[in-house]
Design an enzyme around this catalytic site. Structure first.
Site, PDB file in Angstrom:
ATOM      1  N   PHE A 150      36.039  38.768  33.776  1.00  0.00           N
ATOM      2  CA  PHE A 150      37.484  38.854  33.585  1.00  0.00           C
ATOM      3  C   PHE A 150      38.254  38.362  34.805  1.00  0.00           C
ATOM      4  CE2 PHE A 150      35.627  42.111  30.905  1.00  0.00           C
ATOM      5  CZ  PHE A 150      36.413  42.132  29.764  1.00  0.00           C
ATOM      6  N   ASP A 151      39.286  37.599  34.563  1.00  0.00           N
ATOM      7  CA  ASP A 151      40.337  37.404  35.554  1.00  0.00           C
ATOM      8  C   ASP A 151      41.066  38.735  35.701  1.00  0.00           C
ATOM      9  OD1 ASP A 151      42.383  36.016  37.153  1.00  0.00           O
ATOM     10  OD2 ASP A 151      43.633  36.247  35.366  1.00  0.00           O
ATOM     11  N   MET A 152      41.804  38.925  36.801  1.00  0.00           N
ATOM     12  CA  MET A 152      42.503  40.199  36.977  1.00  0.00           C
ATOM     13  C   MET A 152      43.999  40.100  36.655  1.00  0.00           C
ATOM     14  SD  MET A 152      42.611  42.898  40.194  1.00  0.00           S
ATOM     15  CE  MET A 152      43.716  41.943  41.255  1.00  0.00           C
ATOM     16  N   ASP A 153      44.748  39.358  37.454  1.00  0.00           N
ATOM     17  CA  ASP A 153      46.205  39.292  37.278  1.00  0.00           C
ATOM     18  C   ASP A 153      46.568  38.547  36.003  1.00  0.00           C
ATOM     19  OD1 ASP A 153      47.411  40.498  39.792  1.00  0.00           O
ATOM     20  OD2 ASP A 153      46.012  39.067  40.671  1.00  0.00           O
TER      21      ASP A 153
END
Length: 235
Positions: free
Chosen positions: A7-10
């Site tokens: 997953f990407d975060m932001d």
């Protein structure tokens, strides 16, 4: 078979991308520059060494002090975030719990540094869900280069084609696609354009919809591209 989800975060796990769009223009204005919202949108997830040169071209000033602008942006943004409630993206806890229960590896691959990433994931109760956390400063090239996703896959011990990448921004999608991951977009501030659509395995409205691809460990070879909204991503 998909054996891990990265997953990407932001903008993907946390509803924070909108604050970058607010505070990059404020920081640039502090130093005498004007930019549009559309210009700032293209900065999302852009890592080093690309971001400094890109920003200089954006404002047409080769002498722009990127570190000074970025430091000021971080300062005013962090001060503001102390005054508002930052939300977790819909379905984040549900899908992470599901993946953990199914013993599917979970990782983060973000453009943020390790200190901020760790602090935010712990603050929102997400840290314990992840096997690995990979940040752009850990690799030579940030997004949209493939380095961060390649490194995340190596840390998990899997080939990129065994990993699903979940992203919201074009730069992140380009990074994951170049690494060889199956890329699913969960749009945040923008929808995919034609270039991005060609890089996607799927586009889904929420993180919860990822369950469709991992419910029975099905093979998602990428030969067929689908969108859960009912319309095809590409022909």
């Amino acid at each position: 078979m998909i054996k891990a989800v990265i997953f990407d975060m932001d903008g993907t796990l946390l509803d924070t991308e909108k604050y970058y769009i607010m505070f990059w223009p404020k920081a640039l204005e502090h130093f005498g520059y004007k930019v549009t919202r559309e210009q700032v949108l293209t900065l999302r997830s852009l890592g080093r060494p690309y971001a400094p040169e890109y920003l200089k071209k954006m404002v047409n000033d080769p002498n722009l002090d990127y570190e000074a602008v970025r430091s000021y942006r971080r300062k005013i943004m962090e001060e503001y975030l102390k005054t508002v409630k930052v939300d977790i993206k819909p379905g984040a806890v549900e899908i992470l719990t599901y993946l953990k229960d199914k013993n599917i590896h979970r990782a983060v691959a973000t453009a943020s540094d390790l200190e901020r990433t760790t602090r935010y994931l712990k603050q929102f109760g997400l840290y314990e869900y992840f096997d690995k956390i990979v940040c752009a400063p850990m690799v030579e090239h940030g997004k949209p280069a493939p380095d961060v996703y390649e490194y995340a896959c190596s840390q998990i011990g899997l080939a990129p084609e065994e990993c699903m990448a979940v992203e919201d921004s074009p730069n992140g999608i380009k990074s994951a696609c170049a690494a060889g991951c199956k890329v699913v977009m969960v749009p945040d501030l923008t929808q995919p354009d034609e270039e991005i659509k060609d890089m996607l395995y799927a586009c889904v409205p929420t993180l919860t919809d990822l369950k469709q691809f991992i419910l029975v460990g099905e093979d998602i070879s990428g030969e067929q591209q689908i969108c859960l909204s009912g319309s095809a991503i590409s022909d």
